[in-house]
Design a protein around this motif. Sequence first.
Motif, PDB file in Angstrom:
ATOM      1  N   GLY A 112       9.499 -17.561 -11.641  1.00 17.61           N
ATOM      2  CA  GLY A 112       8.185 -18.182 -11.603  1.00 17.61           C
ATOM      3  C   GLY A 112       7.095 -17.132 -11.604  1.00 17.61           C
ATOM      4  O   GLY A 112       7.334 -15.943 -11.382  1.00 17.61           O
ATOM      5  N   VAL A 113       5.875 -17.566 -11.852  1.00 13.89           N
ATOM      6  CA  VAL A 113       4.736 -16.644 -11.853  1.00 13.89           C
ATOM      7  C   VAL A 113       4.446 -16.234 -10.413  1.00 13.89           C
ATOM      8  O   VAL A 113       4.294 -17.090  -9.538  1.00 13.89           O
ATOM      9  CB  VAL A 113       3.494 -17.301 -12.486  1.00 13.89           C
ATOM     10  CG1 VAL A 113       2.296 -16.359 -12.426  1.00 13.89           C
ATOM     11  CG2 VAL A 113       3.786 -17.712 -13.921  1.00 13.89           C
ATOM     12  N   PRO A 114       4.382 -14.933 -10.128  1.00 11.94           N
ATOM     13  CA  PRO A 114       4.117 -14.504  -8.748  1.00 11.94           C
ATOM     14  C   PRO A 114       2.694 -14.833  -8.322  1.00 11.94           C
ATOM     15  O   PRO A 114       1.835 -15.121  -9.156  1.00 11.94           O
ATOM     16  CB  PRO A 114       4.336 -12.986  -8.811  1.00 11.94           C
ATOM     17  CG  PRO A 114       4.057 -12.627 -10.232  1.00 11.94           C
ATOM     18  CD  PRO A 114       4.534 -13.791 -11.038  1.00 11.94           C
ATOM     19  N   ASP A 115       2.459 -14.767  -7.017  1.00  9.48           N
ATOM     20  CA  ASP A 115       1.114 -15.013  -6.498  1.00  9.48           C
ATOM     21  C   ASP A 115       0.210 -13.800  -6.660  1.00  9.48           C
ATOM     22  O   ASP A 115      -1.011 -13.946  -6.800  1.00  9.48           O
ATOM     23  CB  ASP A 115       1.194 -15.398  -5.013  1.00  9.48           C
ATOM     24  CG  ASP A 115       1.950 -16.700  -4.814  1.00  9.48           C
ATOM     25  OD1 ASP A 115       1.403 -17.758  -5.187  1.00  9.48           O
ATOM     26  OD2 ASP A 115       3.081 -16.658  -4.321  1.00  9.48           O
ATOM     27  N   ALA A 116       0.805 -12.612  -6.648  1.00  5.09           N
ATOM     28  CA  ALA A 116       0.011 -11.382  -6.750  1.00  5.09           C
ATOM     29  C   ALA A 116       0.916 -10.243  -7.192  1.00  5.09           C
ATOM     30  O   ALA A 116       2.150 -10.372  -7.188  1.00  5.09           O
ATOM     31  CB  ALA A 116      -0.642 -11.049  -5.408  1.00  5.09           C
ATOM     32  N   VAL A 117       0.300  -9.128  -7.572  1.00  8.58           N
ATOM     33  CA  VAL A 117       1.049  -7.929  -7.944  1.00  8.58           C
ATOM     34  C   VAL A 117       0.410  -6.711  -7.303  1.00  8.58           C
ATOM     35  O   VAL A 117      -0.800  -6.676  -7.058  1.00  8.58           O
ATOM     36  CB  VAL A 117       1.100  -7.734  -9.476  1.00  8.58           C
ATOM     37  CG1 VAL A 117       1.908  -8.838 -10.138  1.00  8.58           C
ATOM     38  CG2 VAL A 117      -0.299  -7.646 -10.082  1.00  8.58           C
ATOM     39  N   PHE A 118       1.254  -5.715  -7.038  1.00  5.01           N
ATOM     40  CA  PHE A 118       0.755  -4.408  -6.627  1.00  5.01           C
ATOM     41  C   PHE A 118       1.463  -3.371  -7.483  1.00  5.01           C
ATOM     42  O   PHE A 118       2.691  -3.296  -7.506  1.00  5.01           O
ATOM     43  CB  PHE A 118       1.017  -4.129  -5.152  1.00  5.01           C
ATOM     44  CG  PHE A 118       0.574  -2.740  -4.745  1.00  5.01           C
ATOM     45  CD1 PHE A 118      -0.770  -2.410  -4.734  1.00  5.01           C
ATOM     46  CD2 PHE A 118       1.501  -1.771  -4.401  1.00  5.01           C
ATOM     47  CE1 PHE A 118      -1.200  -1.137  -4.376  1.00  5.01           C
ATOM     48  CE2 PHE A 118       1.090  -0.490  -4.047  1.00  5.01           C
ATOM     49  CZ  PHE A 118      -0.269  -0.172  -4.026  1.00  5.01           C
ATOM     50  N   SER A 119       0.665  -2.579  -8.217  1.00  8.56           N
ATOM     51  CA  SER A 119       1.219  -1.636  -9.181  1.00  8.56           C
ATOM     52  C   SER A 119       0.632  -0.255  -8.995  1.00  8.56           C
ATOM     53  O   SER A 119      -0.546  -0.097  -8.643  1.00  8.56           O
ATOM     54  CB  SER A 119       0.917  -2.106 -10.616  1.00  8.56           C
ATOM     55  OG  SER A 119       1.347  -3.417 -10.843  1.00  8.56           O
ATOM     56  N   GLN A 120       1.461   0.747  -9.250  1.00  9.81           N
ATOM     57  CA  GLN A 120       0.999   2.131  -9.319  1.00  9.81           C
ATOM     58  C   GLN A 120       1.549   2.751 -10.593  1.00  9.81           C
ATOM     59  O   GLN A 120       2.674   2.457 -11.007  1.00  9.81           O
ATOM     60  CB  GLN A 120       1.453   2.923  -8.098  1.00  9.81           C
ATOM     61  CG  GLN A 120       0.757   2.498  -6.810  1.00  9.81           C
ATOM     62  CD  GLN A 120       1.147   3.381  -5.641  1.00  9.81           C
ATOM     63  OE1 GLN A 120       2.319   3.510  -5.341  1.00  9.81           O
ATOM     64  NE2 GLN A 120       0.161   3.965  -4.986  1.00  9.81           N
ATOM     65  N   GLY A 121       0.753   3.602 -11.223  1.00 11.51           N
ATOM     66  CA  GLY A 121       1.192   4.210 -12.458  1.00 11.51           C
ATOM     67  C   GLY A 121       0.100   5.024 -13.117  1.00 11.51           C
ATOM     68  O   GLY A 121      -0.784   5.550 -12.448  1.00 11.51           O
ATOM     69  N   LYS A 122       0.124   5.091 -14.442  1.00 11.39           N
ATOM     70  CA  LYS A 122      -0.810   5.910 -15.209  1.00 11.39           C
ATOM     71  C   LYS A 122      -1.415   5.085 -16.333  1.00 11.39           C
ATOM     72  O   LYS A 122      -0.702   4.425 -17.094  1.00 11.39           O
ATOM     73  CB  LYS A 122      -0.097   7.121 -15.793  1.00 11.39           C
ATOM     74  CG  LYS A 122      -0.951   8.012 -16.695  1.00 11.39           C
ATOM     75  CD  LYS A 122      -0.146   9.202 -17.179  1.00 11.39           C
ATOM     76  CE  LYS A 122      -0.943  10.063 -18.163  1.00 11.39           C
ATOM     77  NZ  LYS A 122      -1.114   9.383 -19.474  1.00 11.39           N
TER      78      LYS A 122
END
Length: 349
Positions: free
Chosen positions: A201-211
């Motif tokens: 399912g579609v998540p409620d939120a995301v937390f991402s780290q990257g470039k």
Amino acid sequence: MIKIGIIGIGFMGMIHYYGIQRGTGAEVTAICTRNPKKLEGDWTSIQGNFGPRGSIEDLSNIKKYSEIDDLLADDDIDLVDICLPTHLHKSVSIASLNAGKHTLVEKPISIDIDDANEIVEIADQTDKEFMVAHVLSFFAEYAYAKQLVESGEYGELLGAHFKRVIAKPSWSREIADIEKSGGPGIDLHIHDTHFIQLLCGVPDAVFSQGKLIGGNFVDYLTTQYIYNDKELTVSCSSGAISQKGRAFSHGFEMYLEKATLLFDFSTLAGEPSTAVPLTLITEDGTVEQVDLGEVDPIDAFTAEIQYAVDAIVNEEEPTALSGIGARDALLLCYKEAESVKTGEIVAIH
């Protein structure tokens, strides 16, 4: 018999052509390309990052168009299969739907989220199927994983980690133009955002780290997908960060209540290397390699297009290829880019 017209005879158009030939209930009756050699069946210039190189094809029984509008005006065609560069997906998809055709377009649905929403809205106003060719869930390992989770045989899914990592791509001009391809954060990573939302399912939120590259697009990242109402931990690492000796790598670890499912594949020095074949570990300690039989990448595209054909014939909702699911997968990519940019948890809606 569903009659299919393919627009765009590059690598993906060729793979779709081969895939359709292995299926049932459909046939390619027309192709469209502006390349005169390809119209005559000389596909020897076509080569991609997997599968066969193009050869000489007998197209004597296939209609040949050099203009898209001419193919769309062909009343014999039931399904238009669009295998064009991403920046052309919106205009040709809408033209196909307005021409009264069932429409299958290669992933991603678009680069721009507003364009994706517009396509979905127009498709909803027609009585034709609009589908986006997200093929990952039809590859044998991912199809097995999806079936295993959905069956409930080993309980609920508790956690999963996915990965999809490549070296800097060089197989097409368009992939290097991030304004047209969306860079790895869309063109590559959307395989997994689509599979994750299809599975969990579609998540409620995301937390991402990257470039980031180009200001708003992602080169590589790791994301935590946050579900507020589920005891579920899902993450994914994706991007163009590998050295060219390991040009491609993908796989997953899935943790269910009563089983663990593992898979890890790469290309090393140009050769396929399966570090962990699809392996099921059950609660009694049994470690079993899952027998998938002979696996050919083209078979995944056959299964994908067969699914689309069956949805049309049976008038069923093509959930695995739906325009809404493809739009949501693109939305996740943009929310993840926003999280990389801000360093914050980003809500999806």
